[in-house]
Design an enzyme around this catalytic site. Structure first.
Site, PDB file in Angstrom:
ATOM      1  N   LYS A  16       0.832  -1.215   0.000  1.00 27.28           N
ATOM      2  CA  LYS A  16       0.000   0.000   0.000  1.00 27.28           C
ATOM      3  C   LYS A  16       0.863   1.262   0.000  1.00 27.28           C
ATOM      4  O   LYS A  16       0.633   2.181  -0.775  1.00 27.28           O
ATOM      5  CB  LYS A  16      -0.912   0.038   1.243  1.00 27.28           C
ATOM      6  CG  LYS A  16      -1.819  -1.161   1.417  1.00 27.28           C
ATOM      7  CD  LYS A  16      -2.663  -1.040   2.687  1.00 27.28           C
ATOM      8  CE  LYS A  16      -1.849  -1.068   3.977  1.00 27.28           C
ATOM      9  NZ  LYS A  16      -1.156  -2.359   4.236  1.00 27.28           N
ATOM     10  N   ARG A  91      -9.491   0.625   8.848  1.00 25.63           N
ATOM     11  CA  ARG A  91      -9.090  -0.755   9.094  1.00 25.63           C
ATOM     12  C   ARG A  91     -10.150  -1.534   9.851  1.00 25.63           C
ATOM     13  O   ARG A  91      -9.957  -2.717  10.127  1.00 25.63           O
ATOM     14  CB  ARG A  91      -7.816  -0.753   9.933  1.00 25.63           C
ATOM     15  CG  ARG A  91      -6.542  -1.070   9.167  1.00 25.63           C
ATOM     16  CD  ARG A  91      -5.387  -0.900  10.142  1.00 25.63           C
ATOM     17  NE  ARG A  91      -4.232  -1.660   9.817  1.00 25.63           N
ATOM     18  CZ  ARG A  91      -3.146  -1.161   9.208  1.00 25.63           C
ATOM     19  NH1 ARG A  91      -3.122   0.086   8.793  1.00 25.63           N
ATOM     20  NH2 ARG A  91      -2.107  -1.925   9.018  1.00 25.63           N
ATOM     21  N   ARG A 130      11.591  -5.417   4.883  1.00 19.04           N
ATOM     22  CA  ARG A 130      11.301  -3.996   4.628  1.00 19.04           C
ATOM     23  C   ARG A 130      12.269  -3.067   5.362  1.00 19.04           C
ATOM     24  O   ARG A 130      12.566  -3.266   6.527  1.00 19.04           O
ATOM     25  CB  ARG A 130       9.865  -3.697   5.088  1.00 19.04           C
ATOM     26  CG  ARG A 130       9.528  -2.216   5.139  1.00 19.04           C
ATOM     27  CD  ARG A 130       8.049  -1.936   5.145  1.00 19.04           C
ATOM     28  NE  ARG A 130       7.279  -2.593   6.178  1.00 19.04           N
ATOM     29  CZ  ARG A 130       5.945  -2.635   6.188  1.00 19.04           C
ATOM     30  NH1 ARG A 130       5.249  -2.076   5.212  1.00 19.04           N
ATOM     31  NH2 ARG A 130       5.308  -3.232   7.160  1.00 19.04           N
ATOM     32  N   ARG A 164      11.252  -0.857  11.010  1.00 19.56           N
ATOM     33  CA  ARG A 164      10.194  -0.675  11.995  1.00 19.56           C
ATOM     34  C   ARG A 164      10.292  -1.695  13.112  1.00 19.56           C
ATOM     35  O   ARG A 164      10.553  -2.869  12.854  1.00 19.56           O
ATOM     36  CB  ARG A 164       8.826  -0.792  11.307  1.00 19.56           C
ATOM     37  CG  ARG A 164       8.452   0.465  10.548  1.00 19.56           C
ATOM     38  CD  ARG A 164       7.308   0.271   9.607  1.00 19.56           C
ATOM     39  NE  ARG A 164       6.178  -0.447  10.183  1.00 19.56           N
ATOM     40  CZ  ARG A 164       5.046  -0.676   9.546  1.00 19.56           C
ATOM     41  NH1 ARG A 164       4.891  -0.224   8.303  1.00 19.56           N
ATOM     42  NH2 ARG A 164       4.080  -1.334  10.119  1.00 19.56           N
ATOM     43  N   ARG A 175      -0.659  -9.455  13.207  1.00 19.53           N
ATOM     44  CA  ARG A 175      -1.098  -8.437  12.253  1.00 19.53           C
ATOM     45  C   ARG A 175      -2.001  -9.051  11.182  1.00 19.53           C
ATOM     46  O   ARG A 175      -2.980  -8.432  10.763  1.00 19.53           O
ATOM     47  CB  ARG A 175       0.120  -7.737  11.657  1.00 19.53           C
ATOM     48  CG  ARG A 175       0.754  -6.826  12.701  1.00 19.53           C
ATOM     49  CD  ARG A 175       2.180  -6.479  12.381  1.00 19.53           C
ATOM     50  NE  ARG A 175       2.286  -5.589  11.252  1.00 19.53           N
ATOM     51  CZ  ARG A 175       3.451  -5.292  10.663  1.00 19.53           C
ATOM     52  NH1 ARG A 175       4.567  -5.835  11.098  1.00 19.53           N
ATOM     53  NH2 ARG A 175       3.468  -4.453   9.659  1.00 19.53           N
TER      54      ARG A 175
HETATM   55  P1  ADP Z   1       1.338  -2.016   7.588  1.00 22.23           P
HETATM   56  O1  ADP Z   1       2.354  -1.307   6.753  1.00 22.23           O
HETATM   57  O2  ADP Z   1       1.864  -3.277   8.181  1.00 22.23           O
HETATM   58  O3  ADP Z   1       0.026  -2.192   6.932  1.00 22.23           O
HETATM   59  P2  ADP Z   1       0.820   0.443   9.092  1.00 22.23           P
HETATM   60  O4  ADP Z   1       2.044   1.264   8.992  1.00 22.23           O
HETATM   61  O5  ADP Z   1      -0.339   0.827   8.267  1.00 22.23           O
HETATM   62  O6  ADP Z   1       1.169  -1.098   8.866  1.00 22.23           O
HETATM   63  O7  ADP Z   1       0.355   0.353  10.609  1.00 22.23           O
HETATM   64  C1  ADP Z   1       1.252  -0.039  11.623  1.00 22.23           C
HETATM   65  C2  ADP Z   1       0.460  -0.261  12.910  1.00 22.23           C
HETATM   66  O8  ADP Z   1      -0.166   0.968  13.289  1.00 22.23           O
HETATM   67  C3  ADP Z   1      -0.669  -1.284  12.810  1.00 22.23           C
HETATM   68  O9  ADP Z   1      -0.230  -2.615  13.033  1.00 22.23           O
HETATM   69  C4  ADP Z   1      -1.597  -0.791  13.930  1.00 22.23           C
HETATM   70  O10 ADP Z   1      -1.097  -1.153  15.207  1.00 22.23           O
HETATM   71  C5  ADP Z   1      -1.473   0.725  13.807  1.00 22.23           C
HETATM   72  N1  ADP Z   1      -2.472   1.288  12.873  1.00 22.23           N
HETATM   73  C6  ADP Z   1      -2.217   1.910  11.680  1.00 22.23           C
HETATM   74  N2  ADP Z   1      -3.350   2.296  11.092  1.00 22.23           N
HETATM   75  C7  ADP Z   1      -4.359   1.893  11.910  1.00 22.23           C
HETATM   76  C8  ADP Z   1      -5.779   1.976  11.836  1.00 22.23           C
HETATM   77  N3  ADP Z   1      -6.399   2.562  10.795  1.00 22.23           N
HETATM   78  N4  ADP Z   1      -6.486   1.452  12.865  1.00 22.23           N
HETATM   79  C9  ADP Z   1      -5.891   0.877  13.921  1.00 22.23           C
HETATM   80  N5  ADP Z   1      -4.557   0.748  14.039  1.00 22.23           N
HETATM   81  C10 ADP Z   1      -3.795   1.258  13.050  1.00 22.23           C
HETATM   82  P1  ADP Z   2       2.316  -1.817   3.186  1.00 24.70           P
HETATM   83  O1  ADP Z   2       2.338  -0.310   3.161  1.00 24.70           O
HETATM   84  O2  ADP Z   2       1.087  -2.394   2.539  1.00 24.70           O
HETATM   85  O3  ADP Z   2       2.568  -2.387   4.538  1.00 24.70           O
HETATM   86  P2  ADP Z   2       4.864  -1.596   1.717  1.00 24.70           P
HETATM   87  O4  ADP Z   2       4.540  -0.749   0.542  1.00 24.70           O
HETATM   88  O5  ADP Z   2       5.647  -0.996   2.820  1.00 24.70           O
HETATM   89  O6  ADP Z   2       3.525  -2.317   2.272  1.00 24.70           O
HETATM   90  O7  ADP Z   2       5.629  -2.900   1.149  1.00 24.70           O
HETATM   91  C1  ADP Z   2       6.147  -3.880   2.048  1.00 24.70           C
HETATM   92  C2  ADP Z   2       7.546  -4.294   1.583  1.00 24.70           C
HETATM   93  O8  ADP Z   2       7.449  -5.031   0.352  1.00 24.70           O
HETATM   94  C3  ADP Z   2       8.496  -3.141   1.292  1.00 24.70           C
HETATM   95  O9  ADP Z   2       9.807  -3.531   1.657  1.00 24.70           O
HETATM   96  C4  ADP Z   2       8.369  -2.918  -0.214  1.00 24.70           C
HETATM   97  O10 ADP Z   2       9.585  -2.412  -0.783  1.00 24.70           O
HETATM   98  C5  ADP Z   2       8.092  -4.320  -0.720  1.00 24.70           C
HETATM   99  N1  ADP Z   2       7.144  -4.372  -1.836  1.00 24.70           N
HETATM  100  C6  ADP Z   2       6.092  -3.549  -2.090  1.00 24.70           C
HETATM  101  N2  ADP Z   2       5.408  -3.929  -3.194  1.00 24.70           N
HETATM  102  C7  ADP Z   2       6.049  -5.044  -3.655  1.00 24.70           C
HETATM  103  C8  ADP Z   2       5.828  -5.917  -4.783  1.00 24.70           C
HETATM  104  N3  ADP Z   2       4.821  -5.720  -5.632  1.00 24.70           N
HETATM  105  N4  ADP Z   2       6.683  -6.966  -4.933  1.00 24.70           N
HETATM  106  C9  ADP Z   2       7.700  -7.170  -4.071  1.00 24.70           C
HETATM  107  N5  ADP Z   2       7.949  -6.392  -2.997  1.00 24.70           N
HETATM  108  C10 ADP Z   2       7.142  -5.332  -2.783  1.00 24.70           C
END
Ligand code: ADP
Ligand code: ADP
Ligand code: ZN
Length: 218
Positions: A16, A91, A130, A164, A175
């Site tokens: 995302k 979420r 990541r 992170r 998660r």
């Molecule tokens: P990911 O990249 O793994 O999808 P995020 O960076 O979006 O994770 O979120 C990291 C953490 O922050 C989540 O595991 C949760 O604890 C918290 N968080 C983020 N967005 C939300 C949301 N919309 N509602 C509840 N918790 C959230």
């Molecule tokens: P989210 O925001 O949904 O948690 P990220 O965009 O941070 O996910 O992506 C998670 C990890 O996977 C990062 O290290 C990113 O560089 C990598 N990544 C993202 N999209 C792809 C893809 N299509 N194929 C392989 N690796 C990816």
């Protein structure tokens, strides 16, 4: 582009943030990541940050009240007038309902909700590999997206990177459980509103971007 107020949905590590950053550049609309907002609060050591940190490190969801408060404040700001890409919000169904109310008050509508679908078995390596540029926030991966010059950010040239605290193998299970239990019910919610598009996120980053542009109508 068909829409200016977008939601990017998908599992943790699904891509995302990577795609939201590209859309932000391409369409000149801001990425609103609740995860980034929470990490900024943790870094600043604010009361909200202190409260959120333990929940995030456990791989659970922060309360709807806190999250909706963050978003309500953020979407008032002037840079959101042209539109925004919500990344990691909503979420839960109550968060989605709160968003609907917030937008309705402003007589605004969502244009599209895109689910970037990635199977669970891919997410462990996405998450544990990541890392991020400490200066500009550009995202990288140990295997899938290495900086062109090792140890140097492609975008800003910084040599400092961060990982992170919650991107450990230990949190991935919690998660994913939160995602399936609390976030997956949003797909039928948005499908019923005729807003949902699903794209296959289990492909190269550039291929996913192209598909995203396709469903957004460009
Ligand atoms: P990911 O990249 O793994 O999808 P995020 O960076 O979006 O994770 O979120 C990291 C953490 O922050 C989540 O595991 C949760 O604890 C918290 N968080 C983020 N967005 C939300 C949301 N919309 N509602 C509840 N918790 C959230
Ligand atoms: P989210 O925001 O949904 O948690 P990220 O965009 O941070 O996910 O992506 C998670 C990890 O996977 C990062 O290290 C990113 O560089 C990598 N990544 C993202 N999209 C792809 C893809 N299509 N194929 C392989 N690796 C990816
Ligand atoms: Zn950088």
């Amino acid at each position: 582009m068909g829409g200016k107020r977008l939601i990017l949905m998908g599992p943790p590590g699904g891509g995302k943030g990577t795609q939201a950053k590209r859309l932000q550049e391409r369409y000149g609309i801001v990425q609103l990541s609740t995860g980034d907002m929470l990490r900024a609060a943790v870094k600043a050591g604010s009361p909200l940050g202190l409260q959120a940190k333990a929940v995030m490190d456990a791989g659970k969801l922060v309360s709807d009240e806190i999250i909706v408060g963050l978003i309500a404040e953020r979407i008032q700001q002037s840079d959101c007038a042209k539109g925004f890409i919500l990344d990691g919000f909503p979420r839960t169904v109550p968060q989605a309902e709160a968003l609907d109310r917030l937008l309705k008050e402003k007589e605004l509508k969502l244009d599209k909700v895109v689910e970037v679908a990635v199977p669970d078995e891919r997410l462990m390596e996405r998450i544990t590999g990541r890392f991020t540029c400490a200066k500009c926030g550009e995202g990288y991966h140990d295997t899938f997206k290495q900086p062109k010059k090792p140890g140097v950010c492609d975008v800003c040239g910084s040599t400092e990177f961060t990982r992170r605290a919650d991107d450990s193998a230990a949190t991935v299970g919690a998660r994913l459980k939160a995602y399936h239990d609390q976030t997956a019910p949003l797909m039928p919610y948005y499908k019923a509103q005729g807003l949902l598009e699903v794209i296959n996120g289990d492909r190269d980053i550039d291929v996913v971007s192209k598909d995203l542009e396709r469903v957004l109508g460009t």
